[in-house]
Design a protein around this motif. Structure first.
Motif, PDB file in Angstrom:
ATOM      1  N   PHE A   1      -2.934   0.702 -12.296  1.00  7.08           N
ATOM      2  CA  PHE A   1      -1.624   1.230 -11.911  1.00  7.08           C
ATOM      3  C   PHE A   1      -1.538   1.310 -10.383  1.00  7.08           C
ATOM      4  O   PHE A   1      -1.195   0.339  -9.739  1.00  7.08           O
ATOM      5  CB  PHE A   1      -1.378   2.588 -12.583  1.00  7.08           C
ATOM      6  CG  PHE A   1      -1.275   2.487 -14.077  1.00  7.08           C
ATOM      7  CD1 PHE A   1      -0.093   2.123 -14.690  1.00  7.08           C
ATOM      8  CD2 PHE A   1      -2.388   2.746 -14.882  1.00  7.08           C
ATOM      9  CE1 PHE A   1       0.010   2.023 -16.071  1.00  7.08           C
ATOM     10  CE2 PHE A   1      -2.306   2.643 -16.268  1.00  7.08           C
ATOM     11  CZ  PHE A   1      -1.104   2.275 -16.862  1.00  7.08           C
ATOM     12  N   ASN A   2      -1.870   2.466  -9.804  1.00  4.00           N
ATOM     13  CA  ASN A   2      -1.855   2.589  -8.348  1.00  4.00           C
ATOM     14  C   ASN A   2      -2.685   3.801  -7.943  1.00  4.00           C
ATOM     15  O   ASN A   2      -3.025   4.658  -8.771  1.00  4.00           O
ATOM     16  CB  ASN A   2      -0.426   2.683  -7.804  1.00  4.00           C
ATOM     17  CG  ASN A   2       0.329   3.887  -8.354  1.00  4.00           C
ATOM     18  OD1 ASN A   2       0.030   5.029  -8.001  1.00  4.00           O
ATOM     19  ND2 ASN A   2       1.310   3.619  -9.219  1.00  4.00           N
ATOM     20  N   GLY A   3      -2.977   3.898  -6.663  1.00  2.00           N
ATOM     21  CA  GLY A   3      -3.856   4.943  -6.157  1.00  2.00           C
ATOM     22  C   GLY A   3      -3.275   6.338  -6.276  1.00  2.00           C
ATOM     23  O   GLY A   3      -3.999   7.296  -6.549  1.00  2.00           O
ATOM     24  N   GLU A   4      -1.974   6.480  -6.055  1.00  2.00           N
ATOM     25  CA  GLU A   4      -1.379   7.805  -6.117  1.00  2.00           C
ATOM     26  C   GLU A   4      -1.404   8.350  -7.541  1.00  2.00           C
ATOM     27  O   GLU A   4      -1.755   9.527  -7.768  1.00  2.00           O
ATOM     28  CB  GLU A   4       0.057   7.761  -5.602  1.00  2.00           C
ATOM     29  CG  GLU A   4       0.677   9.150  -5.462  1.00  2.00           C
ATOM     30  CD  GLU A   4       2.025   9.105  -4.776  1.00  2.00           C
ATOM     31  OE1 GLU A   4       2.315  10.030  -3.986  1.00  2.00           O
ATOM     32  OE2 GLU A   4       2.794   8.158  -5.031  1.00  2.00           O
ATOM     33  N   LEU A   5      -1.043   7.509  -8.515  1.00  2.68           N
ATOM     34  CA  LEU A   5      -1.105   7.944  -9.909  1.00  2.68           C
ATOM     35  C   LEU A   5      -2.542   8.261 -10.301  1.00  2.68           C
ATOM     36  O   LEU A   5      -2.800   9.223 -11.036  1.00  2.68           O
ATOM     37  CB  LEU A   5      -0.534   6.855 -10.822  1.00  2.68           C
ATOM     38  CG  LEU A   5      -0.497   7.184 -12.314  1.00  2.68           C
ATOM     39  CD1 LEU A   5       0.361   8.421 -12.577  1.00  2.68           C
ATOM     40  CD2 LEU A   5       0.004   5.988 -13.123  1.00  2.68           C
ATOM     41  N   ALA A   6      -3.491   7.492  -9.803  1.00  6.57           N
ATOM     42  CA  ALA A   6      -4.905   7.733 -10.092  1.00  6.57           C
ATOM     43  C   ALA A   6      -5.355   9.086  -9.552  1.00  6.57           C
ATOM     44  O   ALA A   6      -6.064   9.837 -10.227  1.00  6.57           O
ATOM     45  CB  ALA A   6      -5.754   6.614  -9.496  1.00  6.57           C
ATOM     46  N   PHE A   7      -4.939   9.403  -8.333  1.00  3.63           N
ATOM     47  CA  PHE A   7      -5.325  10.671  -7.715  1.00  3.63           C
ATOM     48  C   PHE A   7      -4.762  11.852  -8.498  1.00  3.63           C
ATOM     49  O   PHE A   7      -5.488  12.799  -8.846  1.00  3.63           O
ATOM     50  CB  PHE A   7      -4.826  10.716  -6.271  1.00  3.63           C
ATOM     51  CG  PHE A   7      -5.137  12.001  -5.558  1.00  3.63           C
ATOM     52  CD1 PHE A   7      -6.385  12.210  -4.988  1.00  3.63           C
ATOM     53  CD2 PHE A   7      -4.183  13.006  -5.453  1.00  3.63           C
ATOM     54  CE1 PHE A   7      -6.670  13.403  -4.331  1.00  3.63           C
ATOM     55  CE2 PHE A   7      -4.456  14.201  -4.797  1.00  3.63           C
ATOM     56  CZ  PHE A   7      -5.705  14.393  -4.238  1.00  3.63           C
TER      57      PHE A   7
ATOM     58  N   TYR B   1     -10.505   7.828 -12.260  1.00  2.00           N
ATOM     59  CA  TYR B   1      -9.706   7.545 -11.068  1.00  2.00           C
ATOM     60  C   TYR B   1      -9.707   6.042 -10.762  1.00  2.00           C
ATOM     61  O   TYR B   1      -8.649   5.447 -10.521  1.00  2.00           O
ATOM     62  CB  TYR B   1     -10.257   8.332  -9.882  1.00  2.00           C
ATOM     63  CG  TYR B   1      -9.710   7.903  -8.539  1.00  2.00           C
ATOM     64  CD1 TYR B   1      -8.466   8.345  -8.110  1.00  2.00           C
ATOM     65  CD2 TYR B   1     -10.437   7.050  -7.717  1.00  2.00           C
ATOM     66  CE1 TYR B   1      -7.954   7.943  -6.887  1.00  2.00           C
ATOM     67  CE2 TYR B   1      -9.939   6.645  -6.493  1.00  2.00           C
ATOM     68  CZ  TYR B   1      -8.693   7.091  -6.080  1.00  2.00           C
ATOM     69  OH  TYR B   1      -8.194   6.686  -4.866  1.00  2.00           O
ATOM     70  N   LYS B   2     -10.885   5.430 -10.789  1.00  5.54           N
ATOM     71  CA  LYS B   2     -10.992   3.999 -10.483  1.00  5.54           C
ATOM     72  C   LYS B   2     -10.233   3.158 -11.512  1.00  5.54           C
ATOM     73  O   LYS B   2      -9.596   2.146 -11.165  1.00  5.54           O
ATOM     74  CB  LYS B   2     -12.463   3.578 -10.449  1.00  5.54           C
ATOM     75  CG  LYS B   2     -13.257   4.182  -9.301  1.00  5.54           C
ATOM     76  CD  LYS B   2     -14.714   3.746  -9.325  1.00  5.54           C
ATOM     77  CE  LYS B   2     -14.850   2.268  -9.028  1.00  5.54           C
ATOM     78  NZ  LYS B   2     -16.269   1.858  -8.912  1.00  5.54           N
ATOM     79  N   LEU B   3     -10.302   3.565 -12.766  1.00  5.96           N
ATOM     80  CA  LEU B   3      -9.631   2.813 -13.826  1.00  5.96           C
ATOM     81  C   LEU B   3      -8.116   2.864 -13.658  1.00  5.96           C
ATOM     82  O   LEU B   3      -7.434   1.832 -13.758  1.00  5.96           O
ATOM     83  CB  LEU B   3     -10.039   3.396 -15.180  1.00  5.96           C
ATOM     84  CG  LEU B   3      -9.568   2.668 -16.428  1.00  5.96           C
ATOM     85  CD1 LEU B   3     -10.244   1.299 -16.539  1.00  5.96           C
ATOM     86  CD2 LEU B   3      -9.880   3.496 -17.679  1.00  5.96           C
TER      87      LEU B   3
ATOM     88  N   MET C   1       0.854  -1.200   0.000  1.00  8.77           N
ATOM     89  CA  MET C   1       0.000   0.000   0.000  1.00  8.77           C
ATOM     90  C   MET C   1       0.886   1.244   0.000  1.00  8.77           C
ATOM     91  O   MET C   1       1.786   1.377   0.797  1.00  8.77           O
ATOM     92  CB  MET C   1      -0.912  -0.008   1.233  1.00  8.77           C
ATOM     93  CG  MET C   1      -1.903   1.163   1.257  1.00  8.77           C
ATOM     94  SD  MET C   1      -3.016   1.084   2.692  1.00  8.77           S
ATOM     95  CE  MET C   1      -3.945  -0.392   2.322  1.00  8.77           C
ATOM     96  N   ASN C   2       0.624   2.179  -0.966  1.00  7.18           N
ATOM     97  CA  ASN C   2       1.487   3.349  -1.071  1.00  7.18           C
ATOM     98  C   ASN C   2       1.130   4.399  -0.029  1.00  7.18           C
ATOM     99  O   ASN C   2       0.146   4.289   0.694  1.00  7.18           O
ATOM    100  CB  ASN C   2       1.444   3.937  -2.491  1.00  7.18           C
ATOM    101  CG  ASN C   2       0.041   4.365  -2.896  1.00  7.18           C
ATOM    102  OD1 ASN C   2      -0.711   4.886  -2.081  1.00  7.18           O
ATOM    103  ND2 ASN C   2      -0.299   4.138  -4.158  1.00  7.18           N
ATOM    104  N   TYR C   3       1.947   5.433  -0.022  1.00  5.59           N
ATOM    105  CA  TYR C   3       1.797   6.502   0.977  1.00  5.59           C
ATOM    106  C   TYR C   3       0.431   7.139   0.913  1.00  5.59           C
ATOM    107  O   TYR C   3      -0.218   7.369   1.941  1.00  5.59           O
ATOM    108  CB  TYR C   3       2.899   7.536   0.731  1.00  5.59           C
ATOM    109  CG  TYR C   3       2.817   8.753   1.628  1.00  5.59           C
ATOM    110  CD1 TYR C   3       3.219   8.691   2.962  1.00  5.59           C
ATOM    111  CD2 TYR C   3       2.344   9.959   1.132  1.00  5.59           C
ATOM    112  CE1 TYR C   3       3.143   9.799   3.782  1.00  5.59           C
ATOM    113  CE2 TYR C   3       2.264  11.079   1.948  1.00  5.59           C
ATOM    114  CZ  TYR C   3       2.669  10.991   3.275  1.00  5.59           C
ATOM    115  OH  TYR C   3       2.593  12.097   4.069  1.00  5.59           O
ATOM    116  N   LEU C   4      -0.036   7.420  -0.302  1.00 10.28           N
ATOM    117  CA  LEU C   4      -1.334   8.081  -0.458  1.00 10.28           C
ATOM    118  C   LEU C   4      -2.451   7.211   0.085  1.00 10.28           C
ATOM    119  O   LEU C   4      -3.348   7.683   0.783  1.00 10.28           O
ATOM    120  CB  LEU C   4      -1.568   8.402  -1.937  1.00 10.28           C
ATOM    121  CG  LEU C   4      -2.887   9.097  -2.267  1.00 10.28           C
ATOM    122  CD1 LEU C   4      -2.918  10.477  -1.623  1.00 10.28           C
ATOM    123  CD2 LEU C   4      -3.065   9.220  -3.772  1.00 10.28           C
ATOM    124  N   SER C   5      -2.411   5.909  -0.217  1.00 10.39           N
ATOM    125  CA  SER C   5      -3.459   5.008   0.256  1.00 10.39           C
ATOM    126  C   SER C   5      -3.494   4.931   1.772  1.00 10.39           C
ATOM    127  O   SER C   5      -4.551   4.772   2.375  1.00 10.39           O
ATOM    128  CB  SER C   5      -3.239   3.604  -0.332  1.00 10.39           C
ATOM    129  OG  SER C   5      -3.272   3.649  -1.745  1.00 10.39           O
TER     130      SER C   5
END
Length: 477
Positions: free
Chosen positions: A124-130, A117-119, A1-5
């Motif tokens: 990829f990952n949550g931070e890139l999505a955000f 964002y969900k796609l 889990m990345n920092y943003l998540s």
């Protein structure tokens, strides 16, 4: 889990839902304005004109009609009027208002951002999505998602269809296939160029890890969609144009002619990427992202970009002159540019880790530059707004069945606010007695000469029924 998540549950400002809602509220400012802002009022009023005619003339969705075909029915081929029909349905509930399309588009386009964002988070990952979703929110998407135009409306459905289509490949559930089918059909029917993004599914079809039967079923569903779209655009649209003798919809040029247009207008075409889709800061990070993606091909971003870009080249060449002349043709490519730009930000690493938080400074800079550049889209110039009262002033001279002529060139905007049928043309044509004689035989009753907005004043030798500082209404007797 990345920092943003890890921290987004504790920090509202790192929750994409907060920003989607915040930008939704921001764009509600002057949402009830009629489509009279300087940018693309003509394109918006063709949408509202069709919607109003569904309410007042005929609600058959297969026969969209405009009011600029003089004494004829005005039925013409165009994009399948999903968007127009939703405005009509809303008018059945609340009575017709000019601005309903703004709200409908804003709602659908906000969901489009969320599914984007969900796609990205899924693949990829949550931070890139955000970061990608925020950049897209502040891109050309920002003003056009509240315009009464089908561009972000259509591509939002395409983003949803990509999400559910990828879900179908992952789990084979019929629900995901059906949602893919519905959203894809709505998206491509609403705006044909949006369909280019379906090229993204080539990754899934070529991936040996996905079940062969799912690929067959997916292709069959897609073939049905393509058939429906093909019937509308390549059979029904030409048929309407032929039967009713009125062609308004632009189907583009040949691929070769489009390429020539691209080559001859290279700077104006490229400017759509750095001055329309994203502004300058965002585009700089887009270039950085492309370089990083090329160096780090294991992240797949580079391959996604290459495949989608070559698909979009077909849209560019097919559009030809229209691509470099109208900035909204870049809208279907803006999500990919937002993804690559976000990738560029996140791949910048500093030796001192404390400077890595500069990524939020970069994101804020892109957001401010993107949104502040579209400030004018929230306001209407006083001179332009005066055309809103044209219907009321025409009512002093005649009734709504009277055919009129307006010197607005090729722009239908004043005819929409006149709430009548007739013709729009240039001053040179109005000065031509042969042309006027022809229209008089068809039933022309009044000529509206615009003085400040949408047209330049000329004097006519006819009785004046009404005149003010903005337009003069001449009566033909």
């Amino acid at each position: 889990m990345n920092y943003l998540s890890q921290i987004k549950k504790k920090n509202t400002f790192l929750n994409i839902k907060f920003w989607i809602i915040a930008f939704f509220i921001l764009r509600l400012f002057h949402i009830t304005n009629p489509p009279l802002e300087v940018s693309h009022n003509w394109r918006q009023t063709t949408v509202t004109m069709v919607a109003r005619n569904f309410e007042e003339v005929n609600n058959n969705i297969f026969y969209p009609r405009l009011d600029i075909d003089g004494d004829k029915a005005g039925v013409t081929g165009m994009e399948f009027p999903v968007f127009n029909y939703l405005i009509y349905l809303m008018s059945l509930l609340f009575g017709y208002e000019h601005w309903y399309g703004r709200l409908i588009n804003l709602i659908v386009s906000s969901f489009g951002i969320y599914f984007f964002y969900k796609l990205i988070r899924k693949h990829f990952n949550g931070e890139l999505a955000f970061f990608s979703a925020i950049i897209l929110l502040c891109s050309i998407w920002f003003p056009f998602s509240r315009k009464i135009m089908p561009d972000t409306f259509s591509f939002s459905f395409m983003i949803m269809c990509m999400y559910y289509g990828s879900n179908y490949f992952d789990n084979g559930r019929f629900k995901n296939l059906m949602l893919y089918f519905v959203f894809c059909a709505l998206g491509v029917l609403s705006k044909l160029p949006s369909g280019y993004i379906l090229i993204i599914f080539s990754f899934f079809l070529l991936d040996k890890n996905y079940a062969f039967d799912r690929k067959i079923i997916f292709c069959a569903a897609s073939a049905i969609i393509i058939s429906i779209v093909g019937i509308w655009y390549f059979y029904w649209v030409p048929r309407l144009n032929s039967v009713f003798s009125f062609q308004h919809f632009y189907m583009g040029s040949t691929i070769y002619n489009g390429y020539v247009e691209f080559k001859n207008n290279l700077f104006d075409t490229i400017a759509k990427f750095f001055d329309s889709a994203l502004k300058y800061i965002g585009f700089i990070f887009f270039i950085i992202g492309l370089y990083k993606a090329y160096k780090l091909k294991s992240d797949q971003v580079f391959y996604v970009f290459i495949v989608v870009f070559f698909g979009f080249l077909i849209v560019m060449f097919k559009a030809g002159f229209a691509f470099h002349h109208h900035n909204y043709y870049i809208i279907p490519f803006a999500p990919l540019m937002a993804l690559v730009s976000a990738y560029g930000i996140l791949k910048i690493k500093f030796q001192n880790s404390k400077y890595n938080q500069l990524k939020y400074v970069f994101l804020i800079a892109i957001s401010l530059e993107g949104t502040l550049n579209y400030n004018d889209d929230f306001f209407i110039k006083d001179d332009d707004y005066r055309i809103f009262f044209l219907e009321k002033d025409l009512d002093k001279c005649g009734n709504k069945k009277d055919l009129i002529l307006i010197n607005s060139g090729n722009k239908p905007t004043p005819m929409y606010y006149a709430h009548r049928k007739g013709w729009v043309t240039f001053n040179d044509s109005i000065k031509n007695p042969v042309y006027l004689s022809k229209l008089k035989r068809k039933g022309l009753k009044f000529i509206v000469i615009l003085k400040k907005s949408f047209g330049d004043e000329i004097k006519l030798d006819y009785p004046i029924c009404y005149s003010n500082a903005y337009y003069t209404i001449y009566e033909l007797k």
